[in-house]
Design a protein around this motif. Structure first.
Motif, PDB file in Angstrom:
ATOM      1  N   GLY A  34       0.810  -1.209   0.000  1.00 38.67           N
ATOM      2  CA  GLY A  34       0.000   0.000   0.000  1.00 38.67           C
ATOM      3  C   GLY A  34       0.842   1.256   0.000  1.00 38.67           C
ATOM      4  O   GLY A  34       0.576   2.204  -0.750  1.00 38.67           O
ATOM      5  N   GLU A  35       1.871   1.284   0.839  1.00 36.61           N
ATOM      6  CA  GLU A  35       2.727   2.467   0.887  1.00 36.61           C
ATOM      7  C   GLU A  35       3.484   2.646  -0.431  1.00 36.61           C
ATOM      8  O   GLU A  35       3.685   3.783  -0.884  1.00 36.61           O
ATOM      9  CB  GLU A  35       3.697   2.353   2.059  1.00 36.61           C
ATOM     10  CG  GLU A  35       3.004   2.445   3.412  1.00 36.61           C
ATOM     11  CD  GLU A  35       3.983   2.529   4.565  1.00 36.61           C
ATOM     12  OE1 GLU A  35       5.194   2.348   4.330  1.00 36.61           O
ATOM     13  OE2 GLU A  35       3.526   2.775   5.701  1.00 36.61           O
ATOM     14  N   HIS A  36       3.897   1.549  -1.046  1.00 33.45           N
ATOM     15  CA  HIS A  36       4.571   1.634  -2.339  1.00 33.45           C
ATOM     16  C   HIS A  36       3.640   2.235  -3.395  1.00 33.45           C
ATOM     17  O   HIS A  36       4.043   3.140  -4.150  1.00 33.45           O
ATOM     18  CB  HIS A  36       5.031   0.252  -2.784  1.00 33.45           C
ATOM     19  CG  HIS A  36       5.490   0.188  -4.212  1.00 33.45           C
ATOM     20  ND1 HIS A  36       6.726   0.650  -4.621  1.00 33.45           N
ATOM     21  CD2 HIS A  36       4.861  -0.256  -5.341  1.00 33.45           C
ATOM     22  CE1 HIS A  36       6.845   0.492  -5.927  1.00 33.45           C
ATOM     23  NE2 HIS A  36       5.738  -0.057  -6.386  1.00 33.45           N
ATOM     24  N   MET A  37       2.406   1.763  -3.455  1.00 32.08           N
ATOM     25  CA  MET A  37       1.458   2.283  -4.446  1.00 32.08           C
ATOM     26  C   MET A  37       1.139   3.753  -4.190  1.00 32.08           C
ATOM     27  O   MET A  37       1.050   4.560  -5.125  1.00 32.08           O
ATOM     28  CB  MET A  37       0.179   1.450  -4.443  1.00 32.08           C
ATOM     29  CG  MET A  37       0.334   0.058  -5.027  1.00 32.08           C
ATOM     30  SD  MET A  37       0.927   0.077  -6.751  1.00 32.08           S
ATOM     31  CE  MET A  37      -0.349   1.070  -7.553  1.00 32.08           C
ATOM     32  N   ALA A  38       0.952   4.103  -2.929  1.00 29.35           N
ATOM     33  CA  ALA A  38       0.663   5.501  -2.603  1.00 29.35           C
ATOM     34  C   ALA A  38       1.810   6.407  -3.025  1.00 29.35           C
ATOM     35  O   ALA A  38       1.601   7.496  -3.589  1.00 29.35           O
ATOM     36  CB  ALA A  38       0.402   5.649  -1.107  1.00 29.35           C
ATOM     37  N   ALA A  39       3.044   5.972  -2.772  1.00 27.99           N
ATOM     38  CA  ALA A  39       4.213   6.771  -3.137  1.00 27.99           C
ATOM     39  C   ALA A  39       4.358   6.894  -4.651  1.00 27.99           C
ATOM     40  O   ALA A  39       4.673   7.969  -5.174  1.00 27.99           O
ATOM     41  CB  ALA A  39       5.475   6.163  -2.526  1.00 27.99           C
ATOM     42  N   GLU A  40       4.133   5.791  -5.373  1.00 27.03           N
ATOM     43  CA  GLU A  40       4.239   5.828  -6.829  1.00 27.03           C
ATOM     44  C   GLU A  40       3.223   6.803  -7.422  1.00 27.03           C
ATOM     45  O   GLU A  40       3.550   7.635  -8.276  1.00 27.03           O
ATOM     46  CB  GLU A  40       4.026   4.429  -7.401  1.00 27.03           C
ATOM     47  CG  GLU A  40       5.233   3.524  -7.302  1.00 27.03           C
ATOM     48  CD  GLU A  40       6.349   3.938  -8.246  1.00 27.03           C
ATOM     49  OE1 GLU A  40       6.071   4.170  -9.448  1.00 27.03           O
ATOM     50  OE2 GLU A  40       7.492   4.066  -7.783  1.00 27.03           O
ATOM     51  N   LEU A  41       1.975   6.698  -6.985  1.00 28.75           N
ATOM     52  CA  LEU A  41       0.929   7.568  -7.521  1.00 28.75           C
ATOM     53  C   LEU A  41       1.187   9.022  -7.150  1.00 28.75           C
ATOM     54  O   LEU A  41       1.150   9.910  -8.007  1.00 28.75           O
ATOM     55  CB  LEU A  41      -0.439   7.130  -6.992  1.00 28.75           C
ATOM     56  CG  LEU A  41      -0.951   5.756  -7.420  1.00 28.75           C
ATOM     57  CD1 LEU A  41      -2.277   5.443  -6.737  1.00 28.75           C
ATOM     58  CD2 LEU A  41      -1.117   5.684  -8.931  1.00 28.75           C
ATOM     59  N   ALA A  42       1.433   9.273  -5.867  1.00 26.26           N
ATOM     60  CA  ALA A  42       1.613  10.654  -5.411  1.00 26.26           C
ATOM     61  C   ALA A  42       2.834  11.298  -6.031  1.00 26.26           C
ATOM     62  O   ALA A  42       2.797  12.468  -6.437  1.00 26.26           O
ATOM     63  CB  ALA A  42       1.714  10.683  -3.889  1.00 26.26           C
ATOM     64  N   GLY A  43       3.943  10.557  -6.112  1.00 22.08           N
ATOM     65  CA  GLY A  43       5.156  11.131  -6.684  1.00 22.08           C
ATOM     66  C   GLY A  43       4.979  11.529  -8.130  1.00 22.08           C
ATOM     67  O   GLY A  43       5.352  12.634  -8.532  1.00 22.08           O
ATOM     68  N   ASP A  44       4.406  10.636  -8.942  1.00 20.35           N
ATOM     69  CA  ASP A  44       4.201  10.946 -10.364  1.00 20.35           C
ATOM     70  C   ASP A  44       3.199  12.087 -10.548  1.00 20.35           C
ATOM     71  O   ASP A  44       3.394  12.970 -11.394  1.00 20.35           O
ATOM     72  CB  ASP A  44       3.719   9.698 -11.106  1.00 20.35           C
ATOM     73  CG  ASP A  44       4.873   8.745 -11.415  1.00 20.35           C
ATOM     74  OD1 ASP A  44       6.013   9.075 -11.054  1.00 20.35           O
ATOM     75  OD2 ASP A  44       4.632   7.685 -12.015  1.00 20.35           O
ATOM     76  N   LEU A  45       2.117  12.073  -9.787  1.00 19.69           N
ATOM     77  CA  LEU A  45       1.106  13.114  -9.926  1.00 19.69           C
ATOM     78  C   LEU A  45       1.648  14.471  -9.488  1.00 19.69           C
ATOM     79  O   LEU A  45       1.450  15.487 -10.171  1.00 19.69           O
ATOM     80  CB  LEU A  45      -0.137  12.760  -9.103  1.00 19.69           C
ATOM     81  CG  LEU A  45      -0.970  11.585  -9.616  1.00 19.69           C
ATOM     82  CD1 LEU A  45      -1.975  11.140  -8.569  1.00 19.69           C
ATOM     83  CD2 LEU A  45      -1.704  11.960 -10.914  1.00 19.69           C
ATOM     84  N   ALA A  46       2.336  14.509  -8.360  1.00 18.88           N
ATOM     85  CA  ALA A  46       2.875  15.780  -7.864  1.00 18.88           C
ATOM     86  C   ALA A  46       3.919  16.346  -8.817  1.00 18.88           C
ATOM     87  O   ALA A  46       3.991  17.564  -9.024  1.00 18.88           O
ATOM     88  CB  ALA A  46       3.463  15.595  -6.475  1.00 18.88           C
ATOM     89  N   ALA A  47       4.721  15.473  -9.415  1.00 23.89           N
ATOM     90  CA  ALA A  47       5.759  15.935 -10.341  1.00 23.89           C
ATOM     91  C   ALA A  47       5.166  16.570 -11.585  1.00 23.89           C
ATOM     92  O   ALA A  47       5.806  17.407 -12.227  1.00 23.89           O
ATOM     93  CB  ALA A  47       6.662  14.764 -10.729  1.00 23.89           C
TER      94      ALA A  47
END
Length: 393
Positions: A162-175
């Motif tokens: 879950g933390e991996h998926m949250a980080a992947e989504l948030a990082g790409d979206l924020a960038a």
């Protein structure tokens, strides 16, 4: 109660001086009244919201403790609701409490936003009478005023997946410019905020207590980073404790402030489902990340997919699609083929990857990856770093 009006508040020199330092407005009467309402009423108090919508914050404050029923309806139900609300508000109707709130905000460098301010996040107005009467903000007060925002929420007791998926989504979206909105908690919230900051993007954390005492205490370093790359926001004043009820009420702000809400990992009765419910009620797009069917940590996400018409999302590209993103139209040559889409999904905006790794992740040949990268480079959609590539910003 004749001693608790806007005039009484503004007659207090300390309140007026503090407001001049924390309120980006010249209408101190309305701002002082809304500061008082944030002290008087619990988050989402519909009676207070209705009273303010009819009479303005200052007029509503005068009416709140008068003998008149001024909700604009005048029926017995309204009279009874106002009488009960007065009983809730009266113990808090103290000038000193308002003074402590504005003084506390000034001491920590917080701003007080009210509807009508240039930086007010107007999406919150969709909550109607349950909209916040004011917002206390530390950090960038304009973080949500114009930008598109995505709420990423989920379990506190998150798994590594879950933390991996949250980080992947948030990082790409924020960038790529989306503001990541969440609640600052352990687990999924923290992973989303951290990834957004790590990618150089912006993130906003809504608190259940005052912004002078963000919770949980173990996230103080993260909260400092959030303030430097976004904002910490609350509708309750400085000094207010994060009670269980306020956590639930806070969830409606996370949903309303965002263009779309994505639940990454949630148990069957997770509080994140409350946020999802608010998003659905507001007509906001709702997404859920699937997990292993045997995982209790993903049971809530599967419930959203099965019972609440949530959209299955697994990549940042799918979240953008959920939001109605049409930015691909700006680069027609880079949107034409399924292979190109697979390569874009394999790229990260945070970590550069070599062609062999991209080939493995996308299922394409190394030669095809090199060819597609050349085209994406021409369109400015990727950045080369030595022998590695990452998604452009």
């Amino acid at each position: 109660m004749s001693g608790f009006t806007t005039d009484h508040l503004l007659a207090d020199a300390e309140i007026l001086a503090a407001l001049r330092g924390i309120a980006p407005t010249s209408d101190f009467a309305e701002t002082a009244a809304r500061a008082a309402w944030s002290v008087l009423a619990e988050p989402g108090d519909g009676v207070a919201g209705a009273l303010v919508s009819v009479h303005g914050a200052s007029g509503a404050l005068a009416a709140a403790f008068s003998d008149s029923v001024l909700l604009g309806v005048g029926d017995a139900a309204s009279a009874r609701a106002l009488s009960e609300a007065r009983g809730r508000w009266l113990p808090r109707a103290n000038v000193r409490a308002v003074r402590d709130a504005v003084r506390g905000a000034r001491e920590v460098g917080a701003l007080l936003l009210v509807p009508g301010d240039a930086l007010w996040p107007e999406r919150l107005d969709d909550l109607g009478p349950h909209a916040p009467l004011a917002l206390w903000v530390r950090g960038d007060a304009g973080a949500l005023s114009d930008a598109r925002a995505v709420a990423i929420v989920g379990a506190r007791a998150a798994t590594g997946y879950g933390e991996h998926m949250a980080a992947e989504l948030a990082g790409d979206l924020a960038a790529s410019g989306e503001v990541i909105v969440s609640g600052g908690a352990y687990g999924i919230d923290g992973a989303a905020h951290s990834a957004a900051v790590g990618s150089g993007g912006s993130t906003v954390a809504f608190m259940a207590g005052g912004v002078d005492r963000p919770y949980p205490a173990g996230h103080q370093r993260l909260f400092e980073r959030i303030r430097n790359h976004g904002a910490i926001i609350s509708e309750v004043p400085c000094g207010a404790a994060p009670t269980k009820w306020r956590f639930l009420a806070r969830n409606r702000l996370i949903a309303a402030a965002s263009t779309a809400t994505v639940v990454v990992e949630a148990g069957w009765r997770s509080g994140s489902l409350n946020t999802a419910g608010h998003a659905s009620a507001l007509g906001r797009p709702l997404g859920a990340v699937p997990g292993p069917v045997t995982s209790a940590a993903s049971a809530g996400c599967h419930r959203l997919l099965r019972e609440y018409d949530a959209v299955c999302v697994t990549t940042a590209a799918e979240v953008r699609e959920l939001c109605g993103d049409d930015t691909e139209t700006a680069a027609p040559s880079a949107r034409a083929t399924p292979e190109r889409t697979r390569l874009l999904d394999a790229l990260s905006s945070r970590a550069a990857r070599d062609t062999e790794e991209l080939a493995r992740r996308s299922g394409l040949s190394v030669d095809r990856v090199r060819a597609e990268l050349g085209l994406l480079d021409l369109d400015g959609m990727v950045v080369r770093e030595g022998h590695q590539w990452r998604r452009g910003t």
